[in-house]
Design a protein around this motif. Structure first.
Motif, PDB file in Angstrom:
ATOM      1  N   TYR A  45       0.870  -1.190   0.000  1.00 22.76           N
ATOM      2  CA  TYR A  45       0.000   0.000   0.000  1.00 22.76           C
ATOM      3  C   TYR A  45       0.900   1.232   0.000  1.00 22.76           C
ATOM      4  O   TYR A  45       1.646   1.457   0.946  1.00 22.76           O
ATOM      5  CB  TYR A  45      -0.887  -0.019   1.240  1.00 22.76           C
ATOM      6  N   THR A  49      -0.806   7.641  -0.693  1.00 19.01           N
ATOM      7  CA  THR A  49      -2.253   7.681  -0.933  1.00 19.01           C
ATOM      8  C   THR A  49      -3.014   7.202   0.295  1.00 19.01           C
ATOM      9  O   THR A  49      -2.507   6.390   1.083  1.00 19.01           O
ATOM     10  CB  THR A  49      -2.647   6.815  -2.145  1.00 19.01           C
ATOM     11  N   ASN A  51      -6.326   6.375  -0.465  1.00 20.99           N
ATOM     12  CA  ASN A  51      -7.500   5.829  -1.147  1.00 20.99           C
ATOM     13  C   ASN A  51      -7.081   4.988  -2.358  1.00 20.99           C
ATOM     14  O   ASN A  51      -7.293   5.368  -3.502  1.00 20.99           O
ATOM     15  CB  ASN A  51      -8.433   6.980  -1.573  1.00 20.99           C
ATOM     16  N   LEU A  52      -6.454   3.847  -2.038  1.00 18.88           N
ATOM     17  CA  LEU A  52      -6.007   2.924  -3.094  1.00 18.88           C
ATOM     18  C   LEU A  52      -7.187   2.093  -3.565  1.00 18.88           C
ATOM     19  O   LEU A  52      -7.833   1.421  -2.754  1.00 18.88           O
ATOM     20  CB  LEU A  52      -4.900   2.017  -2.537  1.00 18.88           C
ATOM     21  N   THR A  88      -5.135   2.081  -8.539  1.00 16.51           N
ATOM     22  CA  THR A  88      -5.234   3.526  -8.756  1.00 16.51           C
ATOM     23  C   THR A  88      -5.264   4.254  -7.418  1.00 16.51           C
ATOM     24  O   THR A  88      -6.066   3.899  -6.548  1.00 16.51           O
ATOM     25  CB  THR A  88      -6.543   3.841  -9.531  1.00 16.51           C
ATOM     26  N   ALA A  89      -4.396   5.258  -7.274  1.00 14.47           N
ATOM     27  CA  ALA A  89      -4.463   6.127  -6.087  1.00 14.47           C
ATOM     28  C   ALA A  89      -5.530   7.181  -6.372  1.00 14.47           C
ATOM     29  O   ALA A  89      -5.270   8.216  -6.975  1.00 14.47           O
ATOM     30  CB  ALA A  89      -3.106   6.768  -5.829  1.00 14.47           C
ATOM     31  N   ALA A 106      -0.809   8.670 -10.216  1.00 14.03           N
ATOM     32  CA  ALA A 106      -1.886   7.925  -9.546  1.00 14.03           C
ATOM     33  C   ALA A 106      -2.052   6.529 -10.123  1.00 14.03           C
ATOM     34  O   ALA A 106      -2.787   5.706  -9.577  1.00 14.03           O
ATOM     35  CB  ALA A 106      -3.198   8.692  -9.678  1.00 14.03           C
ATOM     36  N   SER A 112       1.535  -1.460  -9.428  1.00 12.16           N
ATOM     37  CA  SER A 112       0.167  -0.985  -9.686  1.00 12.16           C
ATOM     38  C   SER A 112      -0.526  -1.773 -10.804  1.00 12.16           C
ATOM     39  O   SER A 112      -1.672  -1.463 -11.126  1.00 12.16           O
ATOM     40  CB  SER A 112       0.180   0.501 -10.057  1.00 12.16           C
TER      41      SER A 112
END
Ligand code: MG
Length: 204
Positions: A45, A49, A51-52, A88-89, A106, A112
């Motif tokens: 993580y 961010t 809000n992953l 996506t962040a 992001a 990712s």
């Protein structure tokens, strides 16, 4: 190799809204460092961010060098289909978008773009009828089918190859259906292609 991702390729309302025949697919890229080094490697993580989000997607592997590929021949340039997660962040993406800036950071960070479960094209008799499903901690959060894509794989390849030469080993993420959402450390995501377990990713 490069990872090409299509943005906003599914819409629940596309049929009732009518599809703009002149619209073109939006695409962006991720570097090869977005892949996991092996299938047991966790997704860390990122500390930048809060809000992953997961985005479960069908992924097509490019099997031949190609440029200016006509859509009707596009299937000759892919050889297998797998399940990918376009992490996506979301907070970073929204901040960048609000400022009118590219939202590369992001989308392109390390790990990712986990992808796995590739099977040959011959396992999929109809490219426009491939079902997939993503589970978060054993609960289904996304279901999709390639028939609901706004731009099918042939149009995607035709469009992208106008701008970017496709090379063997390139991967094309084809966009995500509804149901995206956040993950937390400790979560497990599992993707299924036509019901077959295809990818398992742990968030750490
Ligand atoms: Mg995506």
């Amino acid at each position: 190799m490069k990872i090409i991702c299509i943005g906003r390729n599914y819409s629940e309302h596309v049929k009732e809204l009518g599809n703009d025949p002149n619209a073109e697919p939006v695409f962006f890229m991720k570097p090869d460092t977005a892949l996991l080094p092996n299938r047991n490697h966790p997704v860390f993580y990122p500390d930048f961010t809060n809000n992953l989000h997961y985005e479960g997607e069908l992924v097509f592997r490019v099997s031949r060098l190609g440029k200016f590929i006509e859509p009707q021949f596009a299937h000759l340039y892919i050889d297998s289909i797998g399940f990918g997660i376009d992490f996506t962040a979301r907070d970073i993406q929204q901040t960048c978008a609000a400022k009118g800036l590219p939202w590369e950071i992001a989308k392109s960070f390390d790990f990712s773009a986990p992808v796995d479960g590739f099977r040959p094209l011959s396992d999929f008799p109809d490219l426009n009828n491939i079902s997939f499903e993503l589970k978060l901690n054993g609960v289904t959060v996304q279901t999709g089918n390639s028939r609901d894509m706004i731009f099918d794989i042939r149009r995607i390849i035709g469009h992208v190859s106008k701008y970017v030469t496709l090379k063997t080993g390139d991967l094309i993420f084809t966009g995500t259906p509804k149901g995206v959402g956040p993950v937390q450390k400790g979560d497990v995501l599992e993707g299924f292609l036509e019901g077959v377990p295809s990818i398992k990713v742990q968030i750490k």
